[in-house]
Design a protein around this motif. Structure first.
Motif, PDB file in Angstrom:
ATOM      1  N   ASN A   1       0.863  -1.177   0.000  1.00 26.85           N
ATOM      2  CA  ASN A   1       0.000   0.000   0.000  1.00 26.85           C
ATOM      3  C   ASN A   1       0.899   1.226   0.000  1.00 26.85           C
ATOM      4  OD1 ASN A   1      -2.021   1.878   0.248  1.00 26.85           O
ATOM      5  ND2 ASN A   1      -2.403   1.489   2.413  1.00 26.85           N
ATOM      6  N   GLU A   2       0.962   1.900  -1.152  1.00 25.65           N
ATOM      7  CA  GLU A   2       1.826   3.066  -1.329  1.00 25.65           C
ATOM      8  C   GLU A   2       3.282   2.720  -0.978  1.00 25.65           C
ATOM      9  OE1 GLU A   2       0.215   6.241   0.943  1.00 25.65           O
ATOM     10  OE2 GLU A   2      -1.571   6.457  -0.314  1.00 25.65           O
ATOM     11  N   GLY A   3       3.716   1.563  -1.440  1.00 25.32           N
ATOM     12  CA  GLY A   3       5.103   1.169  -1.247  1.00 25.32           C
ATOM     13  C   GLY A   3       5.398   0.514   0.085  1.00 25.32           C
ATOM     14  N   ARG A   4       4.401   0.414   0.948  1.00 22.46           N
ATOM     15  CA  ARG A   4       4.615  -0.197   2.263  1.00 22.46           C
ATOM     16  C   ARG A   4       4.009  -1.594   2.303  1.00 22.46           C
ATOM     17  NH1 ARG A   4       2.771   3.709   6.976  1.00 22.46           N
ATOM     18  NH2 ARG A   4       0.818   3.594   5.810  1.00 22.46           N
ATOM     19  N   PHE A   5       4.722  -2.498   2.935  1.00 20.75           N
ATOM     20  CA  PHE A   5       4.261  -3.883   3.034  1.00 20.75           C
ATOM     21  C   PHE A   5       2.954  -3.977   3.808  1.00 20.75           C
ATOM     22  CE2 PHE A   5       3.939  -7.711   5.601  1.00 20.75           C
ATOM     23  CZ  PHE A   5       4.111  -8.717   4.661  1.00 20.75           C
ATOM     24  N   THR A   6       2.024  -4.797   3.296  1.00 23.24           N
ATOM     25  CA  THR A   6       0.786  -5.048   4.039  1.00 23.24           C
ATOM     26  C   THR A   6       0.566  -6.534   4.297  1.00 23.24           C
ATOM     27  OG1 THR A   6      -0.468  -5.034   1.962  1.00 23.24           O
ATOM     28  CG2 THR A   6      -0.410  -2.977   3.221  1.00 23.24           C
ATOM     29  N   ARG A   7       0.730  -7.373   3.228  1.00 20.95           N
ATOM     30  CA  ARG A   7       0.464  -8.806   3.401  1.00 20.95           C
ATOM     31  C   ARG A   7       1.351  -9.629   2.478  1.00 20.95           C
ATOM     32  NH1 ARG A   7      -5.414  -7.111   3.985  1.00 20.95           N
ATOM     33  NH2 ARG A   7      -5.342  -6.748   1.745  1.00 20.95           N
ATOM     34  N   LEU A   8       1.592 -10.875   2.887  1.00 20.96           N
ATOM     35  CA  LEU A   8       2.368 -11.825   2.090  1.00 20.96           C
ATOM     36  C   LEU A   8       1.669 -13.176   2.116  1.00 20.96           C
ATOM     37  CD1 LEU A   8       5.009 -12.856   0.647  1.00 20.96           C
ATOM     38  CD2 LEU A   8       5.898 -13.299   2.942  1.00 20.96           C
ATOM     39  N   PHE A   9       1.509 -13.798   0.940  1.00 25.02           N
ATOM     40  CA  PHE A   9       0.918 -15.136   0.823  1.00 25.02           C
ATOM     41  C   PHE A   9       1.946 -16.047   0.178  1.00 25.02           C
ATOM     42  CE2 PHE A   9      -1.275 -18.622  -1.134  1.00 25.02           C
ATOM     43  CZ  PHE A   9      -2.392 -18.872  -0.345  1.00 25.02           C
ATOM     44  N   ILE A  10       2.166 -17.237   0.784  1.00 23.06           N
ATOM     45  CA  ILE A  10       3.135 -18.193   0.248  1.00 23.06           C
ATOM     46  C   ILE A  10       2.548 -19.599   0.247  1.00 23.06           C
ATOM     47  CG2 ILE A  10       5.349 -19.343   0.622  1.00 23.06           C
ATOM     48  CD1 ILE A  10       6.531 -16.820   1.600  1.00 23.06           C
ATOM     49  N   CYS A  11       2.637 -20.264  -0.907  1.00 18.13           N
ATOM     50  CA  CYS A  11       2.302 -21.681  -1.016  1.00 18.13           C
ATOM     51  C   CYS A  11       3.207 -22.274  -2.090  1.00 18.13           C
ATOM     52  CB  CYS A  11       0.835 -21.881  -1.380  1.00 18.13           C
ATOM     53  SG  CYS A  11       0.363 -23.628  -1.468  1.00 18.13           S
ATOM     54  N   TYR A  12       4.069 -23.194  -1.710  1.00 17.76           N
ATOM     55  CA  TYR A  12       5.027 -23.776  -2.650  1.00 17.76           C
ATOM     56  C   TYR A  12       4.367 -24.867  -3.490  1.00 17.76           C
ATOM     57  CZ  TYR A  12       8.333 -21.280   0.275  1.00 17.76           C
ATOM     58  OH  TYR A  12       9.001 -20.302   0.963  1.00 17.76           O
ATOM     59  N   ALA A  13       4.911 -25.080  -4.701  1.00 13.31           N
ATOM     60  CA  ALA A  13       4.316 -26.021  -5.651  1.00 13.31           C
ATOM     61  C   ALA A  13       4.193 -27.421  -5.066  1.00 13.31           C
ATOM     62  CB  ALA A  13       5.170 -26.053  -6.927  1.00 13.31           C
ATOM     63  N   ALA A  14       5.224 -27.862  -4.329  1.00 10.55           N
ATOM     64  CA  ALA A  14       5.186 -29.210  -3.746  1.00 10.55           C
ATOM     65  C   ALA A  14       4.042 -29.351  -2.747  1.00 10.55           C
ATOM     66  CB  ALA A  14       6.516 -29.519  -3.068  1.00 10.55           C
ATOM     67  N   CYS A  15       3.736 -28.269  -2.033  1.00  8.66           N
ATOM     68  CA  CYS A  15       2.640 -28.299  -1.050  1.00  8.66           C
ATOM     69  C   CYS A  15       1.290 -28.355  -1.757  1.00  8.66           C
ATOM     70  CB  CYS A  15       2.714 -27.075  -0.141  1.00  8.66           C
ATOM     71  SG  CYS A  15       4.229 -26.961   0.843  1.00  8.66           S
ATOM     72  N   ILE A  16       1.159 -27.603  -2.857  1.00  7.16           N
ATOM     73  CA  ILE A  16      -0.108 -27.609  -3.606  1.00  7.16           C
ATOM     74  C   ILE A  16      -0.389 -29.008  -4.159  1.00  7.16           C
ATOM     75  CG2 ILE A  16      -1.340 -26.663  -5.591  1.00  7.16           C
ATOM     76  CD1 ILE A  16       0.367 -24.134  -5.319  1.00  7.16           C
ATOM     77  N   ASN A  17       0.581 -29.553  -4.874  1.00  6.58           N
ATOM     78  CA  ASN A  17       0.388 -30.866  -5.496  1.00  6.58           C
ATOM     79  C   ASN A  17       0.210 -31.968  -4.459  1.00  6.58           C
ATOM     80  OD1 ASN A  17       0.641 -29.744  -8.074  1.00  6.58           O
ATOM     81  ND2 ASN A  17       2.869 -29.938  -8.032  1.00  6.58           N
ATOM     82  N   GLY A  18       0.969 -31.866  -3.372  1.00 13.91           N
ATOM     83  CA  GLY A  18       0.859 -32.879  -2.323  1.00 13.91           C
ATOM     84  C   GLY A  18      -0.510 -32.905  -1.686  1.00 13.91           C
ATOM     85  N   PHE A  19      -1.081 -31.723  -1.468  1.00 15.15           N
ATOM     86  CA  PHE A  19      -2.411 -31.663  -0.864  1.00 15.15           C
ATOM     87  C   PHE A  19      -3.476 -32.156  -1.833  1.00 15.15           C
ATOM     88  CE2 PHE A  19      -6.427 -29.394  -0.123  1.00 15.15           C
ATOM     89  CZ  PHE A  19      -6.722 -29.874   1.148  1.00 15.15           C
ATOM     90  N   LEU A  20      -3.382 -31.735  -3.096  1.00 18.66           N
ATOM     91  CA  LEU A  20      -4.416 -32.087  -4.067  1.00 18.66           C
ATOM     92  C   LEU A  20      -4.479 -33.576  -4.352  1.00 18.66           C
ATOM     93  CD1 LEU A  20      -4.125 -29.223  -6.718  1.00 18.66           C
ATOM     94  CD2 LEU A  20      -5.735 -29.416  -4.835  1.00 18.66           C
ATOM     95  N   TYR A  21      -3.318 -34.224  -4.376  1.00 21.64           N
ATOM     96  CA  TYR A  21      -3.281 -35.611  -4.848  1.00 21.64           C
ATOM     97  C   TYR A  21      -2.927 -36.629  -3.779  1.00 21.64           C
ATOM     98  CZ  TYR A  21      -3.254 -32.975  -9.166  1.00 21.64           C
ATOM     99  OH  TYR A  21      -3.577 -32.090 -10.160  1.00 21.64           O
ATOM    100  N   GLY A  22      -2.682 -36.192  -2.556  1.00 23.96           N
ATOM    101  CA  GLY A  22      -2.301 -37.180  -1.556  1.00 23.96           C
ATOM    102  C   GLY A  22      -2.831 -36.958  -0.160  1.00 23.96           C
TER     103      GLY A  22
END
Length: 583
Positions: A248-269
């Motif tokens: 927001n106007e150059g200042r940090f507000t939020r960060l979202f992180i989800c790695y590919a291995a976590c996405i695939n692992g959850f979806l298929y296992g």
């Protein structure tokens, strides 16, 4: 041993230790290790190098330059082993210069404005006051820093004075923070009083700790600036990952992180089951970490995604769940779980509203432990005695785990007998949101958010770090965990994961003596202490054990064995070793 390492034998009177040093070893690290292993006070520790090649001369090792020169000197001579002696200040009259230097450090004034950091500017959307932060000290036992401060010196003369500089405090804290990153300023303050006999302002100790952390982990502001670089690096080196920084106007507000291995692992296992929770961060700017965690086929923690924001509220939960929806459904191969996605959390602080908005087809379940805690609080407010509050809370918690409505009603009758008001409170909680007997989805026997709380403990050390170091620390933890799971799965040769295998075999043993009668192609009546009807085609039993846990209950096992069919084929995919390897 590394090519450039040198074995260092450090002795003190009748004790000695082996250490490995090289050109990157610092004097602080070396002194801290020596002080800890030889039980010497760190502050008054003096090290001397004994060089037998030039007539057994002793060289004082006082700083990083001395140590680096000694290592280079040994390399030039082809030495792979050196001898050093450790002294306590005052044990050797030749150490007057060192003693004087330490006294000057103690006496250096903290009022020198050239050495004072003026404090952080706000990086969050919410503002931070200029007042000293409050770290909300708990009553937990905390390791003292005897190795950092000499308990035997300077106790009487400086009582009541505050003469230790921030630079001095930072120097002493730096090696301590490496082994105790969670040490609190309030504990350092107590140690200075008991060890030095001086009273140091809380603010001075807080800033001293900040300086020490800056030396170890870098500048806090710079850490946020580097997130932009980190996002690009993750996308480049880990394709398929979902990572986004909002500003927001150059200042940090939020960060979202989800790695590919976590996405695939959850979806298929993993089971279509998510646990949501939030936990406090403990760096300079505080903040909150929101997480979504799952269970793998062997009932282990499986981190899916997390978000860092300023506080736990409806806006931030919606932003986080919007990101979760994107990684699960905005894909070339949309995820279509065999059952509705079940989300378990504490229903407070905006989670329920966010789930309804972004996962309208999912089923939200309250964490039973939070519900029971809320129940007991309401009873206390009504004036219930402590003993009655405890008994009623236990009855409510036990009722939640029961599979059938008849069993659940028995516990409700017991609560009503104690007090009608308690019964009315329970019924207002809407049992379909938390009780197994009424819950419309499949929770695989899980009724609490303990797995999310276990995740919070798992990242305890990361929560103390600067934001860039925090996300890297968690990434490395996930990477190591994934590798450990892969190695573990390679040693399994059975069809199901070990914990599912154990539960199934127990049900098979308990089902062997039961009397089974077949009423139709896939329908059976099984007699134990009561008669139960098993439907193999729909994988259900009137005891509801199979319905709730998704492991064939003893009645189902008896029916399957009666038909001489493979029991393992009636277990859900998520419990198999093959699914575990894909997660």
């Amino acid at each position: 041993m590394a090519k450039k390492d040198i074995i260092c034998i450090v002795s003190s009177r009748y004790k000695a230790v082996f250490l490995k040093i090289n050109s990157s070893t610092t004097i602080l690290d070396l002194k801290f290790d020596v002080a800890e292993r030889l039980d010497l006070p760190y502050e008054s520790l003096i090290l001397a190098y004994e060089d037998e090649t030039v007539g057994s001369l002793k060289f004082s090792i006082e700083n990083d330059g001395d140590l680096t020169s000694m290592v280079e000197h040994c390399h030039n001579l082809g030495l792979k082993e050196v001898h050093m002696q450790a002294f306590k200040e005052g044990d050797d009259s030749s150490n007057k210069q060192e003693n004087e230097q330490v006294r000057q450090d103690i006496a250096s004034s903290s009022l020198n404005s050239k050495n004072i950091d003026c404090g952080p500017s706000a990086l969050w959307t919410t503002s931070f006051p200029d007042k000293n932060p409050n770290d909300n000290p708990s009553e937990d036992d905390v390791m003292t820093i005897d190795g950092m401060i000499n308990r035997s010196e300077r106790h009487g003369n400086n009582a009541g004075q505050s003469r230790a500089s921030r630079r001095f405090i930072a120097t002493q804290l730096q090696p301590t923070l490496k082994v105790r990153p969670d040490i609190r300023p309030i504990d350092v303050q107590k140690e200075f009083l008991s060890s030095y006999g001086i009273r140091v302002d809380y603010s001075k100790i807080w800033w001293g700790k900040e300086r020490a952390q800056e030396k170890l982990y870098g500048d806090a502001h710079e850490s946020y600036d580097q997130l932009r670089w980190y996002v690009e690096e993750v996308k480049k080196t880990n394709p398929g990952s979902y990572i986004h920084v909002e500003q927001n106007e150059g200042r940090f507000t939020r960060l979202f992180i989800c790695y590919a291995a976590c996405i695939n692992g959850f979806l298929y296992g993993c089971r279509p089951l998510l646990f949501l929770d939030g936990t406090f961060l403990k760096d300079r700017f505080k903040g909150i970490l929101l997480s979504a965690v799952a269970y793998d086929g062997n009932q282990g923690i499986f981190p899916l995604a997390y978000c860092i924001c300023d506080q736990e509220n409806n806006v931030n939960w919606k932003w986080f769940l919007q990101g979760l929806w994107s990684i699960l459904y905005e894909r070339p191969d949309p995820y279509n779980p065999p059952h509705k996605l079940v989300i378990i959390s504490d229903a407070d602080k905006g989670i329920r509203e966010a789930v309804r908005e972004f996962f309208p087809d999912s089923i939200h379940s309250r964490c039973v432990l939070h519900l029971v805690e809320n129940f007991r609080t309401k009873l206390k407010d009504l004036g219930f005695k402590s003993k009655d509050t405890q008994i009623l809370g236990n009855l409510l918690q036990s009722a939640c785990y029961k599979y059938t409505r008849a069993e659940w009603n028995d516990y409700m009758d017991d609560i009503r007998l104690v007090d009608e008001r308690a019964y009315n409170i329970v019924m207002n909680y809407a049992p379909e949101n938390w009780a197994n007997a009424f819950f419309p989805g499949v929770r695989y026997g899980h009724v609490t958010s303990n797995v999310a709380e276990s995740f919070n403990k798992w990242i305890h050390e990361a929560r103390l770090l600067r934001i860039l170091q925090l996300v890297e620390h968690i990434r490395k933890q996930i990477m190591v965990r994934m590798n450990e799971r892969r190695t573990m799965a390679e040693s399994w040769n059975q069809f199901l994961c070990p914990k599912a295998e154990l539960a199934l075999k127990e049900n098979m043993e308990n089902g062997r003596p039961l009397e089974v009668r077949q009423s139709h192609t896939g329908l059976f009546e099984v007699q134990s202490h009561r008669s139960c009807q098993v439907d193999l085609d729909n994988k259900t039993c009137t005891c509801r054990g199979w319905d709730v846990t998704r492991v064939p209950c003893k009645h189902a096992c008896a029916s399957i064995m009666f038909m001489k069919r493979d029991v393992y084929q009636f277990c859900d995919w998520f419990m198999t070793v093959e699914a575990f390897k894909k997660s």
